[in-house]
Design a protein around this motif. Structure first.
Motif, PDB file in Angstrom:
ATOM      1  N   HIS A   1      73.576  64.958  58.383  1.00 27.62           N
ATOM      2  CA  HIS A   1      74.736  64.297  58.968  1.00 27.62           C
ATOM      3  C   HIS A   1      74.273  63.070  59.734  1.00 27.62           C
ATOM      4  CE1 HIS A   1      78.681  63.978  60.857  1.00 27.62           C
ATOM      5  NE2 HIS A   1      78.043  63.757  61.986  1.00 27.62           N
ATOM      6  N   PHE A   2      74.980  61.957  59.517  1.00 28.76           N
ATOM      7  CA  PHE A   2      74.694  60.778  60.321  1.00 28.76           C
ATOM      8  C   PHE A   2      75.734  60.696  61.432  1.00 28.76           C
ATOM      9  CE2 PHE A   2      72.135  59.311  56.773  1.00 28.76           C
ATOM     10  CZ  PHE A   2      71.102  58.668  57.428  1.00 28.76           C
ATOM     11  N   THR A   3      75.267  60.542  62.654  1.00 29.51           N
ATOM     12  CA  THR A   3      76.228  60.373  63.739  1.00 29.51           C
ATOM     13  C   THR A   3      76.833  58.981  63.628  1.00 29.51           C
ATOM     14  OG1 THR A   3      74.693  59.386  65.292  1.00 29.51           O
ATOM     15  CG2 THR A   3      74.788  61.775  65.229  1.00 29.51           C
TER      16      THR A   3
ATOM     17  N   ASN B   1      74.462  56.345  63.714  1.00 24.62           N
ATOM     18  CA  ASN B   1      73.397  56.400  62.720  1.00 24.62           C
ATOM     19  C   ASN B   1      72.142  57.151  63.163  1.00 24.62           C
ATOM     20  OD1 ASN B   1      74.344  55.423  60.361  1.00 24.62           O
ATOM     21  ND2 ASN B   1      73.847  53.286  60.802  1.00 24.62           N
ATOM     22  N   LEU B   2      72.339  58.138  63.972  1.00 27.52           N
ATOM     23  CA  LEU B   2      71.237  59.061  64.223  1.00 27.52           C
ATOM     24  C   LEU B   2      71.364  60.157  63.166  1.00 27.52           C
ATOM     25  CD1 LEU B   2      69.028  60.230  66.154  1.00 27.52           C
ATOM     26  CD2 LEU B   2      70.871  61.405  67.318  1.00 27.52           C
ATOM     27  N   LEU B   3      70.267  60.494  62.549  1.00 28.45           N
ATOM     28  CA  LEU B   3      70.343  61.480  61.473  1.00 28.45           C
ATOM     29  C   LEU B   3      70.166  62.888  62.044  1.00 28.45           C
ATOM     30  CD1 LEU B   3      70.524  62.278  58.531  1.00 28.45           C
ATOM     31  CD2 LEU B   3      68.102  61.774  58.290  1.00 28.45           C
TER      32      LEU B   3
ATOM     33  N   ASP C   1      82.459  64.975  62.475  1.00 27.56           N
ATOM     34  CA  ASP C   1      82.085  63.574  62.358  1.00 27.56           C
ATOM     35  C   ASP C   1      81.594  63.012  63.683  1.00 27.56           C
ATOM     36  OD1 ASP C   1      81.990  61.120  60.800  1.00 27.56           O
ATOM     37  OD2 ASP C   1      83.527  60.426  62.217  1.00 27.56           O
ATOM     38  N   ASP C   2      82.168  63.471  64.775  1.00 32.54           N
ATOM     39  CA  ASP C   2      81.717  62.965  66.065  1.00 32.54           C
ATOM     40  C   ASP C   2      80.523  63.758  66.580  1.00 32.54           C
ATOM     41  OD1 ASP C   2      82.839  65.325  66.738  1.00 32.54           O
ATOM     42  OD2 ASP C   2      83.935  64.582  68.489  1.00 32.54           O
ATOM     43  N   SER C   3      79.983  64.644  65.762  1.00 33.28           N
ATOM     44  CA  SER C   3      78.770  65.400  66.072  1.00 33.28           C
ATOM     45  C   SER C   3      78.910  66.247  67.330  1.00 33.28           C
ATOM     46  CB  SER C   3      77.559  64.469  66.232  1.00 33.28           C
ATOM     47  OG  SER C   3      77.571  63.499  65.234  1.00 33.28           O
TER      48      SER C   3
END
Lengths: 649, 758
Positions: B742-744, B747-749, B438-440
């Motif tokens: 995945h959205f960071t 909201n970066l895709l 989730d936290d990319s």
């Protein structure tokens, strides 16, 4: 040890059917909508079932076989349907054998092994009977295991990230797809293309440099490649303009060096453009003031560069290049500048190429050149100058040949040179595997006689013999000197060699200081006289059909006889006429050899002296000849090796 | 087997029982490598829930508040049947009893009979005829093709026996074409509804012909009429076409599906009357009996539906969902966020001074406050599903999340997200699954060569903990002990996890980033530690390929689904599943947790999406409408909506509360493998095999929703064909199928896929 993939006949046929079915299914899925009526499944004939039953010793009744056949078909269909699950979850588009095997495994059926290859299996038919089979070649495991060119593993899986679209904006067109010539270019690319071509072909050298540099490093010009290749192919229309030709060659170089470009089949087109510059009688070369020689030199280097870096993209490329060079060389109608181009190109391609093409052809080529050089008339002056150019180029090429040959026959100690040599000899491994398949030999078949062919193995001429023959042509212009084993060898030669006078004279120069030179070059001498092993000798040992004589002292003789045989007597006449009638005993004014000092580790040295004696017939040309660009380099290097010049006088 | 029965009846003794069951399972697994079809493992797994539902139905009292996770989990009754207290399906029971008898499981048989108040001895005969509308029996696990065991399957012969009635085979064509003529001649408004009959009738008539060994008639029948069927039945028809012998029917899953599950049709009363009258007039008994026995006609009062309305909903393997199947109440609201004291004034100010402090604080407090004060009326009780307690590190992560959220880009039609593409290069072995934390910060790839690879996508390298010997040397009192336990020598960008013996089809990170799950073709789910990069547990149970797995949003639980047609709920500290969600008629291809952890959604090859209640194992929603296997699912962040993507390239949006389809997003030309809502749910991103990422305006799609009472009560939807209006952008990749999105937190895709040149 030769192994075969073992497989029970049943599973083989089963998988064949499966494979056939898979392909049918795939096609069916694609246009199922349109061709519903066409739904057809592969059906296994009952004969196959009976055959398989027989092979395991069961006799089946017809009706049983029919039932079984039907059932097998159904099971195959079922397995295929199941296998599509694995395809979908692997997120692929192509059904693999692996998928099918998984489906089999989950149905408690043994998997079919041996069909995991990514490549398409060649499916052959026997003409007489209606029999089809999958070609199952024998694999020589020993060769595979002991092969020196171990294939590199595929690169490590990696993740790379890039910002594709910023704030939802960006190039919405498909990127990185294979460009076709008709594909529409985006505006950016089109602009880039125009700017770059204008800059490269323009007058501003600074601009050109920048453009070329960018061509070399830009990663996004894949789509433009066909256009640039097309531009380069315009060399034919600007053959009057050396500048433009040069620019285009530079463009080729940049394209070739761009690591992001996959040239693919465009390599051929580029090579033909480059060869055009090297070989064709350009319009620009009519004017003797134009320095088209440099252009040809550059083209030759570029040619070899393309070949070395991208030669693996086109199979048989090496052979193809050699053939066209040879064609130019044997064509007496072509101007000397064309011949020059061919020679420098051969030289650039490496000593093997020289050995394969130039060396066998030298004997026939020589008289023509000789005639040109001997004609002192004023009208001939220009042609004669060209002739000198060719002469020089040949000289450089054969010297390199001699040197590399000597190195290759000799347990080389210099690692650098060893590497160099390896590089030189490698191309023959890959691109030349099946030359016959690439070319019909209709045109060039006459070239493919044992001595003169460019077959996969070069004519195995011994170094000494080669040296002697070359020495016949060039005399002391050859800057290489080999002791040829004075004590034993000349005597032997005089007994065996059918060429009575002049050949015997050849080792003459070493007669005087002979004792010393032999002492200085024990290694070379020894190797030249004792069995000279071809670099690829282990390979040629088991190639049947090629005469491999035990390399003994009798070899030179048999070879020279055979060569004389097909060279023809007429040629021989020319030689004798042209050759050194008033031969002065020429002591060498060039000394080359191998330093035996402790620190020098057998480095080749060479030194040149001003001429004291009346020049020999042959060497006269050598003095008049201007050194040709690149060719002066090795000489300079050698002369710079200042230490311990051995003076015989 | 008896052990498991006991376990159901005596939850208190579970500990020993589980151990015993594990031993039994292990013994079963140690048998011949691929167990023969009626092996105890899968069969028990499937039969267990539904039989239990009969046995202990109504015992379910719900969890006791605040109980510890394990205990509460045990209390949850694994009741899987629909809530209506209907009599047990006699057919199922008969099958179960026969199976028990045959397997010599007398104790289990006795227990079951006792529960049913039936005399021991002759159970089968006493179970009477069929009860209409009874819950459908679950099909057995995929029955394998090997014909050896075909004879030993009592259930199959029972299932097939219904076909034995003889009709005149040559009349079948006349019957069918007669019906066809009739349907074509009725009024337009009825025609669309009655046309639904074509497909199930066609299939059943064909199967009858095949079963009665009228091969030639079956073939001509098929050839004559298969062209009339809707194109989305293409795949099933292909299976059907390959089925030409009675013997083959016994092992064919699709055939069994047709027989065991009644094909559901929704028809208005008028149309139904019309049909009934016609069939009775013509004395068309053959068709009438099929309608009676093999179809379930869900009759509603009111206007007949239009062709579009029908087309939107049909397509699944077993017809539409019954209306009552979607009537159960679903608590789709989000759980209350735990109160966390946010240290407001530490780092933020240092970072960004240009914004005034008070301004920054206010919105944060508001957002926090609003969440914590307002209890969503649709939310389940906080303790409905026992959740693990938050650890300190989880709290820290939540704080980080909130901080990031304040910097989040507000997306909308005018502000589309930037897209970063993670391209897997040189993935010759085949990339099959991807997950991103989730936290990319981490990315995991599952590969067909059975490895799992974990990459750090930040500059921070992956390190494993030191070995025990080195750990003992560490000063445990030091402040940076967490740093000291890491072995610097192991730092690398990539870690490869070996353990599976088949392609890895699903990967999922735990929310706390300490664990990774992977599911594989080898039938296991493995739990990996991201501290030591070793495998901790292998969860066995599916016995067939496991297509997908996912951690719950709170960790601890996870869900998996596979080829055995069930989804299983597991907890990381139990090696047996806590729930088995059975009901899908084909493979469960994808599984997703609802954000509130009380429900799971599963997509299947039977072209339906189902929503299951984690608490009692009930299926609370069945969504039909997909025309191909469902391969991706995504819940909207507010928990109200569900998006599903299928191999037909369409994405469907569902309203969970009302159980209705909201929208149909057409645009992709190949299977949609990835779906994701942006962090605030304004944008839906979909990624597909067709090498595109598409962005959809989900806000607009949800706003357009008309939820009048009529629609809600009848389930008749009127879809607007507005895909092009909802489509905000289509973005091509570089020859790379998109298999994860995945959205960071800002909201970066992020998109991921393996480069695959054509």
């Amino acid at each position: 040890m030769v192994m075969r993939a073992l497989m029970s006949p049943a599973s083989t046929i089963g998988s064949c059917v499966a494979g056939a079915f898979l392909s049918g299914e795939g096609a069916g899925g694609a246009d199922a909508m349109s061709e519903r009526e066409e739904r057809r499944f592969v059906e296994l004939p009952r004969e196959s079932v009976k055959l398989m039953a027989e092979s395991v010793g069961v006799d089946l009744a017809d009706d049983v076989a029919a039932m079984l056949a039907e059932d097998v078909c159904y099971r195959l269909r079922e397995a295929t349907q199941n296998s599509s699950q694995f395809l979908k979850h692997a997120k692929r588009r192509k059904l693999t054998v692996e998928d099918f095997n998984r489906a089999l495994r989950w149905s408690n059926v043994e998997a079919v092994c041996g069909y995991g290859s990514q490549d398409v299996l060649p499916f052959r038919a026997i003409k007489d009977g209606e029999l089809f089979f999958v070609e199952d070649r024998e694999v020589n495991l020993v060769e595979l295991a002991l092969a020196t060119n171990i294939p590199k593993g595929c690169a490590e899986t990696a993740v790379r990230v890039h910002v594709s679209y910023l704030d939802g904006k960006g190039n919405q067109e498909s990127q990185g797809t294979v460009p076709s010539a008709v594909s529409v270019l985006s505006d950016d690319l089109l602009k880039y293309y125009q700017q770059v071509t204008r800059a490269v072909l323009g007058d501003d050298p600074q601009l050109m440099k920048v453009a070329l540099q960018d061509l070399q490093t830009n990663s996004k010009i894949a789509a433009l490649l066909p256009y640039f290749v097309y531009v380069v192919s315009g060399v034919k229309s600007v053959s009057h303009d050396l500048e433009q030709l040069n620019c285009l060659l530079h463009m080729v170089r940049s394209l070739v060096q761009n690591p992001y470009l996959y040239l693919g089949s465009y390599v051929k087109s580029l090579i033909s453009s480059v060869m055009y510059c090297a070989l064709e009688p350009l319009a620009a070369s009519i004017n003797p003031l134009n320095d088209h020689w440099t252009l040809r030199d550059y083209a030759a280097i570029l040619l070899s560069h393309i070949f070395w870096t991208h030669g693996d993209l086109v199979s048989g490329l090496y052979h193809q290049i050699l053939l066209s060079l040879q064609k130019v060389l044997v064509d007496p109608v072509r101007p000397l500048c064309s011949h020059y181009g061919a020679v420098v190109a051969l030289h650039a391609l490496g000593w093997k190429a020289v050995e394969c093409v130039l060396y066998p052809h030298l004997a026939t080529y020589w008289p023509n050149l000789q005639t040109v050089l001997d004609d002192h008339s004023v009208s001939n002056a220009q042609v004669k100058a060209d002739g000198h150019k060719v002469y020089g180029a040949i000289l450089v090429a054969v010297e390199r040949l001699l040197k590399m040959k000597a190195l290759s026959q000799h347990p080389a100690k210099e690692n650098a040179q060893l590497d160099h040599r390896r590089r030189e000899s490698s191309p023959r491994l890959s691109p030349l595997q099946d030359p016959q398949a690439e070319f019909g030999f209709g045109v060039a078949s006459h070239l493919l006689q044992p001595g003169a062919s460019i077959a996969s193995d070069p004519p195995s001429t011994s170094l000494r013999e080669m040296y002697q023959e070359l020495y016949d042509f060039f005399g002391d212009s050859l800057s290489m000197r080999f002791g040829t084993g004075l004590g034993l060898q000349p005597a032997e030669k005089s007994l065996q060699d059918p060429k009575p006078p002049d050949v015997k004279k050849d080792p003459g120069p070493f007669g005087g200081p002979g004792g010393d030179s032999v002492r200085k070059m024990p290694q070379l001498t020894a190797n030249a006289t004792v069995s000279p092993r071809d670099a690829e000798s282990p390979k040629s040992d088991h190639t049947p059909g090629r005469t491999v004589a035990p390399r003994s002292t009798s070899v030179p003789r048999s070879r020279s006889i055979s060569r004389q045989g097909h060279r023809g007597a007429g040629v021989r006449e020319v030689f004798q006429k042209s050759r050194f009638s008033p031969r002065a005993p020429h002591f060498s004014f060039v000394i080359a050899g191998r330093q035996m000092g402790r620190r020098c580790k057998g480095r080749v040295f060479q030194t040149a002296f001003p001429q004291h004696h009346g020049p020999s017939h042959v060497s006269r040309y050598a003095q008049k000849l201007p050194m040709i660009g690149r060719t002066s380099k090795p000489v300079k290097k050698w002369t710079q090796s200042e230490t311990s010049l051995y003076l015989p006088l | 087997m008896p052990v498991e029965w006991t376990m159901a009846a005596l939850p208190d003794e579970q500990q020993e029982v589980v151990a015993a069951a594990a031993a039994a399972a292990a013994a079963g697994a140690a048998g011949p490598p691929p167990p023969p079809p009626p092996s105890p493992g899968p069969v028990s797994a499937v039969f267990e829930p539904e039989v239990k539902s009969e046995v202990i139905g109504g015992e379910d009292t719900g969890p006791e508040g605040g109980a510890e996770v394990t205990g509460a989990g045990d209390k949850l009754s694994p009741d899987n049947a629909p809530p209506a207290p209907e009599p047990p399906d006699p057919e199922t029971l008969r099958t179960v009893l026969e199976f028990l008898k045959k397997s010599n499981l007398r104790e289990a048989e006795r227990t079951l009979l006792r529960e049913l108040n039936l005399p021991e001895g002759s159970p089968s005969s006493s179970l009477g005829g069929e009860a209409g509308g009874a819950p459908e029996p679950t099909p057995p696990p995929p029955v394998k093709a090997s014909s050896v065991n075909a004879e030993n399957q009592p259930d199959v012969s029972a299932v097939l026996s219904a076909y034995t009635q003889q009709g005149d085979p040559s009349k079948y064509e006349t019957y069918y074409s007669g019906l066809k003529r009739f349907i074509e001649s009725v009024l337009d408004c009825h025609r669309a509804e009655l046309s639904q009959l074509f497909y199930p009738l066609f299939v059943h008539m064909y199967l009858e012909l095949v079963y009665n060994q009228h091969e030639i008639e079956a073939k001509t029948f098929f050839d004559k009429f298969h062209g009339d069927q809707e194109c989305y039945y293409e795949d099933d028809l292909r299976v059907l076409a390959s089925l030409t012998k009675k013997e083959h029917m016994k092992g064919n899953e699709t055939m069994l599906d047709f027989r065991t599950s009644k094909f559901v049709l929704r028809i208005s009363r008028d149309s139904y009357q019309l049909l009934k009258r016609h069939l009775q007039e013509r004395q068309n008994n053959q068709i009438w009996s099929i309608v009676q026995e093999h179809l379930y006609i869900d009759i509603f009062d009111g206007m007949p539906r239009s062709k579009q309305q029908i087309d939107a909903m049909v397509g699944s393997l077993a017809g539409e969902a019954k209306r009552e199947a979607n009537k159960a109440k679903v608590f789709f609201g989000l759980l209350k966020e735990p109160e966390i004291e946010v240290p407001l004034d530490d780092e933020d100010e240092e970072g960004e001074n240009e914004e005034g402090k008070p301004k920054k604080k206010k919105p944060k407090k508001d957002s926090l406050g609003s969440k914590s004060k307002k209890q969503d009326p649709n939310a389940p009780l906080q303790t409905r599903i026992p959740l693990p307690e938050l650890k300190d590190s989880d709290k820290l992560d939540k704080i980080m999340n909130m901080k990031e959220a304040t910097k989040r880009v507000r997306l909308g039609p005018d502000c589309l997200p930037s897209i970063c593409f993670y391209t897997f290069l040189n993935a010759y072995q085949g990339l099959t699954a991807v997950d991103i934390t989730d936290d990319s910060s981490l990315m995991a790839g599952g590969f067909a060569d059975s490895t799992v690879r974990v990459w750090s996508v930040t500059p921070k390298k992956l390190r494993s903990v030191k070995n025990a010997q080195d750990l003992s040397l560490i000063d445990k009192e030091s402040d940076d002990v967490l740093e000291r336990i890491m072995d610097e020598r192991t730092a690398s960008e990539l870690k490869i996890l070996h353990g599976h013996s088949g392609p890895v089809y699903g990967t999922s990170f735990s929310p706390d980033r300490n664990y990774l799950l992977s599911s594989s073709e080898d039938g296991t789910i493995r739990l990996w530690s991201l501290q030591t990069f070793t495998c901790l547990v292998g969860y066995k149970g599916h016995n067939y390929p496991v297509w997908d797995t996912q951690f719950s949003p709170f960790g601890y639980y996870f869900i998996s689904g596979g080829h055995d047609r069930v989804a299983r709920l597991w907890a990381t500290d139990h090696y047996q599943p806590l729930r088995i969600f059975a009901g899908h008629l084909a493979d469960v291809t994808c599984t997703r947790f609802h954000p509130n952890c009380n429900y799971v959604a599963t997509g299947s090859t039977d072209r339906t999406v189902r929503l299951w209640d984690v608490l009692n194992g009930n299926c609370v929603r069945i969504f039909t409408g997909h025309k191909g296997p469902v391969h991706s699912l995504a819940f909207s962040p507010n928990g109200k909506f569900l998006a599903s993507g299928a191999s037909d390239g369409r994405v469907l949006l569902w309203d969970i509360g009302h159980g209705l389809m909201i929208s149909e997003l057409k645009g992709h030309t190949d299977t949609v493998y990835a779906l994701k809502f942006s962090k605030d749910g304004e944008i839906l991103a979909s990624g597909s095999m067709d090498n595109t990422v598409r962005l959809w305006d989900s806000t607009k799609a949800f706003e357009d929703l008309e939820t009048d009472d009529f629609t809600t009560s009848t389930g008749h939807i009127n879809l607007l064909d507005n895909s092009h209006e909802l489509l905000l952008g289509a973005y091509m990749t570089k020859s790379t199928p998109v298999i994860h999105l995945h959205f960071t937190r800002r909201n970066l895709l992020l998109a991921a896929g393996a480069y695959s040149p054509q």
